[in-house]
Design a protein around this motif. Structure first.
Motif, mmCIF file in Angstrom:
data_model
loop_
_atom_site.group_PDB
_atom_site.id
_atom_site.type_symbol
_atom_site.label_atom_id
_atom_site.label_comp_id
_atom_site.label_asym_id
_atom_site.label_seq_id
_atom_site.Cartn_x
_atom_site.Cartn_y
_atom_site.Cartn_z
ATOM 1 N N MET A 1 3.121 5.559 41.029
ATOM 2 C CA MET A 1 3.066 6.496 42.142
ATOM 3 C C MET A 1 4.326 7.358 42.121
ATOM 4 O O MET A 1 5.426 6.860 41.993
ATOM 5 N N ILE A 2 4.148 8.639 42.266
ATOM 6 C CA ILE A 2 5.264 9.573 42.303
ATOM 7 C C ILE A 2 5.701 9.750 43.754
ATOM 8 O O ILE A 2 4.874 9.992 44.634
ATOM 9 N N GLN A 3 6.989 9.619 43.991
ATOM 10 C CA GLN A 3 7.519 9.839 45.335
ATOM 11 C C GLN A 3 7.601 11.334 45.599
ATOM 12 O O GLN A 3 8.179 12.067 44.804
ATOM 13 N N GLN A 4 7.009 11.784 46.674
ATOM 14 C CA GLN A 4 7.025 13.196 47.030
ATOM 15 C C GLN A 4 7.974 13.412 48.203
ATOM 16 O O GLN A 4 8.023 12.596 49.115
ATOM 17 N N PHE A 5 8.698 14.504 48.175
ATOM 18 C CA PHE A 5 9.558 14.886 49.281
ATOM 19 C C PHE A 5 9.080 16.240 49.778
ATOM 20 O O PHE A 5 8.827 17.142 48.983
ATOM 21 N N TYR A 6 8.992 16.380 51.093
ATOM 22 C CA TYR A 6 8.465 17.593 51.686
ATOM 23 C C TYR A 6 9.479 18.191 52.645
ATOM 24 O O TYR A 6 10.237 17.466 53.286
ATOM 25 N N PRO A 7 9.433 19.500 52.800
ATOM 26 C CA PRO A 7 10.224 20.094 53.873
ATOM 27 C C PRO A 7 9.732 19.516 55.205
ATOM 28 O O PRO A 7 8.530 19.346 55.395
ATOM 29 N N GLN A 8 10.620 19.206 56.076
ATOM 30 C CA GLN A 8 10.269 18.625 57.369
ATOM 31 C C GLN A 8 10.341 19.686 58.454
ATOM 32 O O GLN A 8 11.170 20.582 58.392
ATOM 33 N N THR A 9 9.491 19.543 59.442
ATOM 34 C CA THR A 9 9.587 20.382 60.621
ATOM 35 C C THR A 9 9.980 19.483 61.788
ATOM 36 O O THR A 9 9.331 18.460 62.016
ATOM 37 N N PRO A 10 11.063 19.794 62.487
ATOM 38 C CA PRO A 10 11.487 18.930 63.595
ATOM 39 C C PRO A 10 10.446 18.930 64.715
ATOM 40 O O PRO A 10 9.838 19.962 65.004
ATOM 41 N N HIS A 11 10.271 17.800 65.318
ATOM 42 C CA HIS A 11 9.363 17.686 66.465
ATOM 43 C C HIS A 11 9.739 16.453 67.266
ATOM 44 O O HIS A 11 10.548 15.641 66.827
ATOM 45 N N THR A 12 9.136 16.325 68.436
ATOM 46 C CA THR A 12 9.422 15.177 69.301
ATOM 47 C C THR A 12 8.209 14.271 69.492
ATOM 48 O O THR A 12 8.217 13.406 70.363
ATOM 49 N N TYR A 13 7.169 14.467 68.685
ATOM 50 C CA TYR A 13 5.988 13.610 68.795
ATOM 51 C C TYR A 13 6.312 12.195 68.306
ATOM 52 O O TYR A 13 7.159 12.005 67.444
ATOM 53 N N ARG A 14 5.602 11.222 68.836
ATOM 54 C CA ARG A 14 5.814 9.828 68.436
ATOM 55 C C ARG A 14 5.292 9.522 67.043
ATOM 56 O O ARG A 14 5.870 8.727 66.320
ATOM 57 N N PHE A 15 4.161 10.114 66.700
ATOM 58 C CA PHE A 15 3.495 9.812 65.433
ATOM 59 C C PHE A 15 3.441 11.057 64.563
ATOM 60 O O PHE A 15 3.220 12.160 65.060
ATOM 61 N N GLU A 16 3.616 10.840 63.262
ATOM 62 C CA GLU A 16 3.442 11.919 62.286
ATOM 63 C C GLU A 16 2.629 11.370 61.126
ATOM 64 O O GLU A 16 2.968 10.325 60.570
ATOM 65 N N LEU A 17 1.587 12.069 60.787
ATOM 66 C CA LEU A 17 0.699 11.697 59.684
ATOM 67 C C LEU A 17 0.837 12.760 58.606
ATOM 68 O O LEU A 17 0.900 13.951 58.915
ATOM 69 N N ASN A 18 0.890 12.340 57.352
ATOM 70 C CA ASN A 18 0.887 13.274 56.223
ATOM 71 C C ASN A 18 -0.238 12.887 55.283
ATOM 72 O O ASN A 18 -0.362 11.718 54.911
ATOM 73 N N LYS A 19 -1.047 13.855 54.927
ATOM 74 C CA LYS A 19 -2.146 13.633 53.991
ATOM 75 C C LYS A 19 -1.914 14.497 52.767
ATOM 76 O O LYS A 19 -1.767 15.717 52.866
ATOM 77 N N ASP A 20 -1.846 13.844 51.603
ATOM 78 C CA ASP A 20 -1.747 14.538 50.322
ATOM 79 C C ASP A 20 -3.118 14.606 49.677
ATOM 80 O O ASP A 20 -3.919 13.668 49.811
ATOM 81 N N MET A 21 -3.372 15.686 48.984
ATOM 82 C CA MET A 21 -4.587 15.792 48.185
ATOM 83 C C MET A 21 -4.372 16.864 47.132
ATOM 84 O O MET A 21 -3.433 17.660 47.221
#
Length: 141
Positions: free
Chosen positions: A1-21
Motif C-alpha cells: 500500500m502506498i501512503q498518500q498525503f493530501y493537502p488539508q483544509t482546516p475545519h471544526t467538524y468531528r469526523f472527516e472521511l477520505n475516499k480514494d479511487m
C-alpha cells in the motif's frame, strides 16, 4: 500500500472521511492554445474526496464509501469526458472535472438528514500534476 498525503483544509467538524479511487477516461481540450491536449488522449485519474460532518447516519457513517464510488466511478470510468452533458458548455479540464465531482457529491449529501459536507476534491491527472477544488463557505450551505 502506498501512503498518500493530501493537502488539508482546516475545519471544526468531528469526523472527516477520505475516499480514494482511480478511473480511466479520455478527453480533449478543443482550444488552439491547448497544445497537444487539444487532441483526444487518456489519463488514469486518481481522485480523493474529503467529506466531513458532526453527525453520523443510523449505521454510523458520514456516507458509505460505496455510495461515493458509485457516484463518481460509475459515471466517468472508461468514458470520454467531453461526451458528458456537464462538459458540453465547458472544457473537461482537470479543474472542471474536480468541480463537477464536487457538485455531484454535494448534491447527494444535501439529501441526507445529517448533512455532511464535501470539503474538497483532489483530482490527479498525472503523477506530477493535480488540482484541488474547495468550495467557498456559501456553497456548502
Amino acid at each position: 500500500m502506498i501512503q498518500q498525503f493530501y493537502p488539508q483544509t482546516p475545519h471544526t467538524y468531528r469526523f472527516e472521511l477520505n475516499k480514494d479511487m482511480h478511473l480511466s477516461a479520455a478527453h480533449f481540450i478543443p482550444h488552439d492554445d491547448a497544445g497537444n491536449c487539444q487532441y483526444m488522449h487518456g489519463h488514469t485519474y486518481f481522485i480523493n474526496i474529503t467529506i466531513a460532518g458532526d453527525q453520523l447516519d443510523e449505521m454510523g457513517f458520514l456516507i458509505d464509501f460505496k455510495v461515493i464510488k458509485s457516484l463518481v466511478h460509475k459515471r466517468y470510468d472508461h468514458t470520454v469526458l467531453n461526451d458528458h452533458p456537464e462538459f458540453k458548455q465547458k472544457f473537461p479540464t482537470t479543474e472542471q472535472v474536480a468541480h463537477e465531482i464536487w457538485v455531484t457529491i454535494h448534491n447527494k449529501l444535501k439529501t441526507l438528514p445529517h448533512q455532511p459536507k464535501c470539503l474538497q476534491v483532489l483530482v490527479r491527472e498525472t503523477p506530477t500534476s493535480y488540482v484541488v477544488y474547495r468550495p467557498k463557505t456559501e456553497e456548502l450551505l
